[in-house]
Enzyme design. Structure first.
Site, PDB file in Angstrom:
ATOM      1  N   GLN A  30      -6.403  -1.045   5.282  1.00 31.08           N
ATOM      2  CA  GLN A  30      -7.353  -1.906   6.171  1.00 31.08           C
ATOM      3  C   GLN A  30      -8.437  -2.206   5.992  1.00 31.08           C
ATOM      4  OE1 GLN A  30      -6.080  -2.371   9.334  1.00 31.08           O
ATOM      5  NE2 GLN A  30      -3.784  -1.161   9.198  1.00 31.08           N
ATOM      6  N   THR A  44       9.553  -7.232 -12.714  1.00 30.38           N
ATOM      7  CA  THR A  44       9.016  -8.703 -13.014  1.00 30.38           C
ATOM      8  C   THR A  44       8.207  -9.021 -11.875  1.00 30.38           C
ATOM      9  OG1 THR A  44      11.289  -9.607 -13.584  1.00 30.38           O
ATOM     10  CG2 THR A  44       9.851 -11.298 -12.874  1.00 30.38           C
ATOM     11  N   CYS A  81       7.980   6.311  18.530  1.00 36.36           N
ATOM     12  CA  CYS A  81       9.569   7.081  19.111  1.00 36.36           C
ATOM     13  C   CYS A  81       9.768   7.405  17.918  1.00 36.36           C
ATOM     14  CB  CYS A  81      10.257   6.182  19.565  1.00 36.36           C
ATOM     15  SG  CYS A  81       9.786   5.970  21.233  1.00 36.36           S
ATOM     16  N   ALA A 127       0.803  -1.256  -0.018  1.00 37.07           N
ATOM     17  CA  ALA A 127      -0.044  -0.164   0.005  1.00 37.07           C
ATOM     18  C   ALA A 127       0.941   1.226   0.115  1.00 37.07           C
ATOM     19  CB  ALA A 127      -0.867  -0.278   1.242  1.00 37.07           C
ATOM     20  N   THR A 128       2.010   1.116   0.465  1.00 35.86           N
ATOM     21  CA  THR A 128       2.953   2.409   0.560  1.00 35.86           C
ATOM     22  C   THR A 128       3.176   2.832  -0.774  1.00 35.86           C
ATOM     23  OG1 THR A 128       3.966   1.871   2.638  1.00 35.86           O
ATOM     24  CG2 THR A 128       5.148   3.523   1.276  1.00 35.86           C
ATOM     25  N   HIS A 131      -0.606  -7.946   3.563  1.00 41.31           N
ATOM     26  CA  HIS A 131      -0.365  -8.420   4.778  1.00 41.31           C
ATOM     27  C   HIS A 131      -1.236  -7.878   5.850  1.00 41.31           C
ATOM     28  CE1 HIS A 131       1.893  -5.038   6.389  1.00 41.31           C
ATOM     29  NE2 HIS A 131       1.719  -4.321   5.628  1.00 41.31           N
TER      30      HIS A 131
HETATM   31  C1  LIG Z   1      -0.350  -0.824   6.539  1.00 36.93           C
HETATM   32  C2  LIG Z   1      -0.826   0.446   5.974  1.00 36.93           C
HETATM   33  C3  LIG Z   1      -0.028   1.012   4.977  1.00 36.93           C
HETATM   34  C4  LIG Z   1       1.180   0.502   4.391  1.00 36.93           C
HETATM   35  O1  LIG Z   1       0.992  -0.851   3.657  1.00 36.93           O
HETATM   36  P1  LIG Z   1       2.381  -1.638   3.208  1.00 36.93           P
HETATM   37  O2  LIG Z   1       1.720  -2.464   2.481  1.00 36.93           O
HETATM   38  O3  LIG Z   1       2.776  -1.898   4.546  1.00 36.93           O
HETATM   39  O4  LIG Z   1       3.055  -0.619   2.324  1.00 36.93           O
HETATM   40  C5  LIG Z   1      -0.761   2.034   4.186  1.00 36.93           C
HETATM   41  N1  LIG Z   1      -1.923   2.685   4.722  1.00 36.93           N
HETATM   42  C6  LIG Z   1      -2.553   1.995   5.682  1.00 36.93           C
HETATM   43  C7  LIG Z   1      -3.892   2.567   6.049  1.00 36.93           C
HETATM   44  C8  LIG Z   1      -2.220   0.934   6.464  1.00 36.93           C
HETATM   45  O5  LIG Z   1      -2.686   0.222   7.282  1.00 36.93           O
END
Ligand SMILES: *Cc1c(COP(=O)(O)O)cnc(C)c1O
Length: 387
Positions: free
Chosen positions: A182, A243, A329, A74-75, A204
């Site tokens: 989420q 890939t 932190c 998601a990032t 994940h």
């Molecule tokens: C976990 C999360 C992300 C980041 O997702 P990754 O797959 O770890 O890069 C982005 N936005 C929200 C709301 C998340 O909970």
């Protein structure tokens, strides 16, 4: 050896479901081909597996397979959506609207776009964490090109009114992106009914592997233009080169499929567990629920605790349970969560907060243990303080 603490941090990540792992394993060894190899069966096998996975993922959100772009999570999807739209549409406008309670994977790309001359409006939220639709309407300008508002908050679990926001964006001809990390597999998502133009997904958080996600990119009504951020072999219709990881993609699809097949029963189970936890914690005074009481993810409970030190609280709990706190932190100091601050909390209440993230493998007996231990810990911290 001492027992490991009870895992209650499912909004951070989840373990891979054994069924997901089983689906993935053959694609590491036997079916290891490159889906871009068109001259032999190794490539065809990988390509077929990815095609099937793409269909499953598309169907889960009522999209078409061509609208799914695989990413590393998601990032990356958020970065591709924000930067990709900004770069493709800057001639039409340089104003983007988001909220103060987004994940850093939205806020940081927005800050970056500000350095390039884009203007970002960060909408406040109501004390229950939900965006004020009136504020959104006021923020829209003739040069607004994109609205990005998350589906479900990672800290407080609050669900934003996507269909309502989508309707507003659609009638004004503004693109609508949501960070659905989420939400996917936990609440029904429909890109048609919600007028979504872009949506970030990740595996994940729903018992799939880390390092795989997708961006949904609408192809019709309107066709979204997106400037690629990774250039290379032109994979994913030029939007994201590299890939494709067949095992990860197969695991992602299996994870979504599993989550959707049990979405109602699992949500009911999680709400019951959360109610047990909530009820026991409510026997104490000075406990505040963060976020809307019902418009939230079933597995998320976030509370602030009056009259205790946030660090002491987390230290007191960590041998028994793996939970998250509302403070993070940074390299130099402890910062209260930007999400809890946006709800209007004092620093003390923002610091002294606990996020319980319940999930598929959480049991009722674990919840009783966690609830009792948390109540005792808060009571003894308050006793020490009042001496
Ligand atoms: C976990 C999360 C992300 C980041 O997702 P990754 O797959 O770890 O890069 C982005 N936005 C929200 C709301 C998340 O909970």
């Amino acid at each position: 050896m001492s027992q490991r603490p009870i895992y209650l941090d499912c909004n951070a990540t989840t373990p891979i479901d054994p069924q997901v792992l089983d689906a993935m394993l053959p694609y590491f060894t036997e079916y290891f081909g490159n889906a871009a190899s068109i001259n032999h069966i190794y490539g065809w096998e990988a390509e077929a597996a990815i095609k099937q996975a793409r269909e499953i993922i598309a169907q889960a959100i009522h999209a078409t397979p061509e609208e799914i772009v695989f990413t590393s999570g998601a990032t990356e999807s958020n970065n591709l959506a924000l930067k990709g739209v900004a770069e493709a549409y800057f001639n039409q406008g340089r104003h983007i609207i988001t909220t103060l309670t987004e994940h850093n994977a939205i806020l940081d790309p927005c800050h970056y776009l500000e350095t390039l001359g884009f203007e970002i409006t960060y909408l406040p939220v109501k004390p229950d964490g939900i965006v004020d639709i009136a504020e959104l309407k006021t923020a829209i300008r003739p040069d607004t090109i994109l609205v990005s508002i998350m589906a479900a908050n990672n800290e407080i679990g609050v669900l934003q009114p996507l269909a309502e926001i989508g309707e507003i964006c659609h009638t004004q001809g503004i693109l609508f992106h949501t960070d659905g990390a989420q939400a996917v597999g936990k609440i029904p998502l429909d890109v048609q009914q919600m007028n979504l133009d872009l949506m970030s997904l990740t595996a994940h958080k729903i018992y799939g592997p880390k390092g795989i996600g997708a961006l949904y990119v609408r192809r019709r009504h309107p066709r979204v233009k997106l400037a690629a951020q990774l250039h290379g072999g032109g994979h994913e219709r030029g939007m994201r080169s590299g890939t494709l990881s067949t095992p990860q993609i197969v695991g992602f699809a299996k994870a979504i499929e599993l989550a959707l097949s049990q979405i109602r029963s699992e949500n009911q189970r999680l709400i019951l567990l959360r109610e047990i936890l909530c009820k026991k914690l409510s026997t104490l005074d000075g406990i505040y629920l963060n976020g809307h009481p019902t418009q939230r993810l079933a597995g998320n409970l976030n509370i602030s605790v009056e009259g205790v030190d946030g660090q002491a609280l987390l230290l007191g709990l960590q041998s028994i349970m793996a939970v998250s706190s509302g403070s993070a932190c940074t390299s130099t100091k402890i910062e209260p969560s930007h999400v809890l601050k946006a709800l209007g909390h004092s620093d003390q209440l923002a610091y002294a907060s606990i996020r319980f993230g319940l999930g598929r493998f959480t049991t009722e007996s674990e919840i009783h243990q966690v609830a009792d231990y948390t109540v005792n810990t808060i009571q003894s911290l308050r006793r020490i303080k009042s001496r």
